[in-house]
Write a protein that holds these residues in place. Structure first.
Motif, short mmCIF file in Angstrom:
data_model
loop_
_atom_site.label_atom_id
_atom_site.label_comp_id
_atom_site.label_asym_id
_atom_site.label_seq_id
_atom_site.Cartn_x
_atom_site.Cartn_y
_atom_site.Cartn_z
N PRO A 85 0.80 -1.24 0.00
CA PRO A 85 0.00 0.00 0.00
C PRO A 85 0.82 1.28 0.00
CG PRO A 85 -0.93 -1.58 1.53
CD PRO A 85 0.38 -2.17 1.07
N ASP A 109 3.49 3.23 -5.22
CA ASP A 109 2.65 3.51 -6.39
C ASP A 109 3.57 3.82 -7.56
OD1 ASP A 109 3.57 6.10 -6.03
OD2 ASP A 109 1.67 6.91 -5.29
N ARG A 141 -3.50 -4.04 -13.08
CA ARG A 141 -4.59 -4.47 -12.18
C ARG A 141 -5.79 -4.86 -13.00
NH1 ARG A 141 -5.57 -2.62 -6.56
NH2 ARG A 141 -7.80 -2.43 -6.85
N ASP A 200 -10.75 1.38 -10.66
CA ASP A 200 -9.35 1.20 -10.27
C ASP A 200 -8.69 0.07 -11.04
OD1 ASP A 200 -9.27 3.25 -8.43
OD2 ASP A 200 -10.06 1.98 -6.81
N GLU A 201 -9.49 -0.69 -11.77
CA GLU A 201 -8.90 -1.77 -12.54
C GLU A 201 -9.36 -1.70 -13.99
OE1 GLU A 201 -12.46 -2.41 -10.79
OE2 GLU A 201 -10.68 -2.70 -9.54
N TYR A 217 -4.24 -5.79 -2.32
CA TYR A 217 -5.05 -5.42 -3.49
C TYR A 217 -6.24 -4.55 -3.08
CZ TYR A 217 -7.74 -5.80 -7.79
OH TYR A 217 -8.44 -5.49 -8.93
N LEU A 218 -6.86 -4.93 -1.96
CA LEU A 218 -8.10 -4.26 -1.56
C LEU A 218 -7.85 -2.98 -0.74
CD1 LEU A 218 -10.16 -7.45 -0.64
CD2 LEU A 218 -10.52 -5.96 -2.62
N HIS A 219 -6.59 -2.74 -0.37
CA HIS A 219 -6.29 -1.55 0.43
C HIS A 219 -6.67 -0.28 -0.33
CE1 HIS A 219 -3.77 1.80 1.83
NE2 HIS A 219 -4.00 1.29 3.02
N GLU A 220 -7.32 0.65 0.36
CA GLU A 220 -7.72 1.91 -0.29
C GLU A 220 -7.28 3.08 0.57
OE1 GLU A 220 -11.87 2.17 -1.11
OE2 GLU A 220 -11.77 0.67 -2.70
N ARG A 279 -10.79 8.80 0.60
CA ARG A 279 -11.16 9.69 -0.52
C ARG A 279 -11.84 10.96 -0.02
NH1 ARG A 279 -12.69 6.01 -5.73
NH2 ARG A 279 -10.93 4.58 -5.52
N THR A 310 0.30 5.70 5.80
CA THR A 310 0.37 4.29 5.40
C THR A 310 1.35 3.54 6.30
OG1 THR A 310 2.01 4.96 3.78
CG2 THR A 310 -0.20 4.58 2.95
#
Ligand code: COA
Length: 401
Positions: free
Chosen positions: A48, A51, A143, A193-194, A349-352, A355, A362
């Protein structure tokens, strides 16, 4: 005209991966479908706090080791997994690396082909003013979505290279072939996101774009299939390159020789797709892992970006190239990664990130020299890691507290 080409390269891959045999078991698939059918072994997964900016900065740090950064006139950042609709990822990297304010920095997009569009533009820049150098960064997280057909073709990584009139690795030829067609084989609407992908169709369009861009390249250059000792292809998965190479040999009335692509596939098998970076990861793999001295060898290169735009071009490996590449670094980077369990991979993968503009730091994972420290007021906060050797000056937006 003076030679223009690649002076230095740098690669970065996340410190975590998933063995595809584990993924196959978890998804109820035959592991041979992934390892033989797709030709993939391991899939790189960013934690996470990584990037495209952190991966790109890490790759660029390697590419700039022996380069005077005052000479870097332009930074072009190619990505299709960008972190902002407006501000270029290049600006964050510009700051993290301490590049001169006169170095113009911007982002380029056309799916996996954006890096090649950047290269073409860089060649023109350097031909126009031979004392300038251009830093290109190609960085992406591939992704597709959990439990989808695209899932085993995910991956992540970044490649950086300096283009100049003092190339030490590859002198690029002047003739290029291009192909553009409006197709919906792969795309990512702003609200997702994918990627959305019509996988089988994307393979067909890839092959068509290869045929057409090769045609123009050979018409312009007068070169034939036999004039290239090695071939590098855009690598969504390594079997794609095998299919493409067989096709190219067939339309040229020849036989496909697997040795011509073998060394270019080694890194990708252990990283997975890295979109804009993948063709150049293949080039690095060829240069760094080939047992043969490649000096004077011509490499044919095919870049494909869904949607679609493709390019065919070539280059000749320069004497002394082995001193300018760093196989030991990449080997160590690949060998010291940690395998994730499927549960850990799915959690990454599911970490967000929030927003709503709230402050969030992090959790530190294993990263390179740079990491995403968090977000605050909708701003991403990057930092140079204190534990990294020769850590850079604190970055523009360093998280505190
Ligand atoms: N042992 C060995 N090979 C096996 C196998 C097994 N048990 N089971 C299947 N395979 C082979 C298939 O024959 C096929 O090879 P082939 O194309 O040479 O015939 C390959 O494995 C993939 O199987 P397939 O059924 O086509 O996979 P899929 O429907 O799950 O999807 C992609 C494959 C590539 C379309 C999918 O992963 C995808 O959409 N990826 C993202 C898009 C992409 O990468 N596009 C490429 C161009 S940019």
């Amino acid at each position: 005209m003076k030679q223009v080409g690649i002076e230095s390269i740098g690669l970065y891959v996340p410190r975590y991966y998933v063995p595809l045999t584990d993924l196959a078991r978890a998804r109820g698939a035959d592991p041979r479908k992934y390892t033989t059918g797709l030709g993939q072994e391991l899939m790189g997964v960013p934690p996470p706090d990584e990037d495209v900016v952190t991966m790109g900065a890490n790759a660029a740090h390697e590419a700039l080791r022996d380069v005077d950064t005052d000479k870097i006139d332009t930074l072009m950042f190619a990505t299709e997994s960008g972190i902002d609709q407006s501000k270029a990822a290049a600006i964050y990297v510009h700051h993290l690396l301490g590049l001169p304010p006169r170095c113009k920095s911007f982002e380029i997009k056309q799916a996996c082909c954006g890096s090649t569009a950047a290269l073409q533009m860089a060649l023109a820049f350097v031909a126009q003013k031979p004392d300038r150098k251009v830093l290109i960064i190609a960085s992406d997280v591939a992704r597709y979505g959990l439990v989808t057909a695209g899932e085993p073709t995910q991956g992540a990584g970044a490649m950086a290279f300096v283009v100049s009139a003092q190339p030490r690795i590859l002198a690029l030829d002047n003739e290029w072939g291009s192909y553009t067609e409006d197709v919906m084989d792969f795309w990512r609407p702003n609200y997702l996101d994918e990627a959305v992908v019509d996988g089988k169709y994307s393979i067909k369009v890839y092959i068509k774009a290869l045929t057409e861009s090769w045609k123009q390249y050979t018409e312009e250059s007068g070169r034939t299939f036999a004039d290239h000792e090695h071939y590098c292809y855009h690598l969504p998965f390594t079997r794609m390159a095998e299919k493409a190479h067989q096709h190219l040999a067939k339309i040229n009335g020849g036989l496909s020789n697997p040795e011509q692509i073998k060394a270019s596939l080694r890194y990708n098998r252990k990283i997975g797709n890295s979109y804009t970076a993948s063709l150049y990861v293949g080039l690095a793999s060829l240069l760094e892992t080939s047992e043969t001295d490649l000096t004077g060898h011509r490499i044919g290169m095919f870049s494909y970006g869904s949607g679609c735009m493709a390019a065919y071009f070539s280059g000749v490996v320069l004497p002394g190239y082995r001193d300018a590449v760093q196989p030991g670094r990449m080997r160590e980077m690949l060998e010291t990664r940690r395998a994730l369990t499927i549960d850990e991979y799915e959690a990454f993968y599911l970490h967000e990130l929030p927003r709503d503009g709230s402050r969030y730091l992090t959790e530190p994972h294993d990263t390179g020299r740079y990491r995403l420290a968090g977000v605050e007021a909708h701003k991403r906060l990057y930092e140079a890691c204190a534990q990294a050797p020769q850590a850079a000056e604190p970055a523009h937006a360093v998280a505190t507290g």
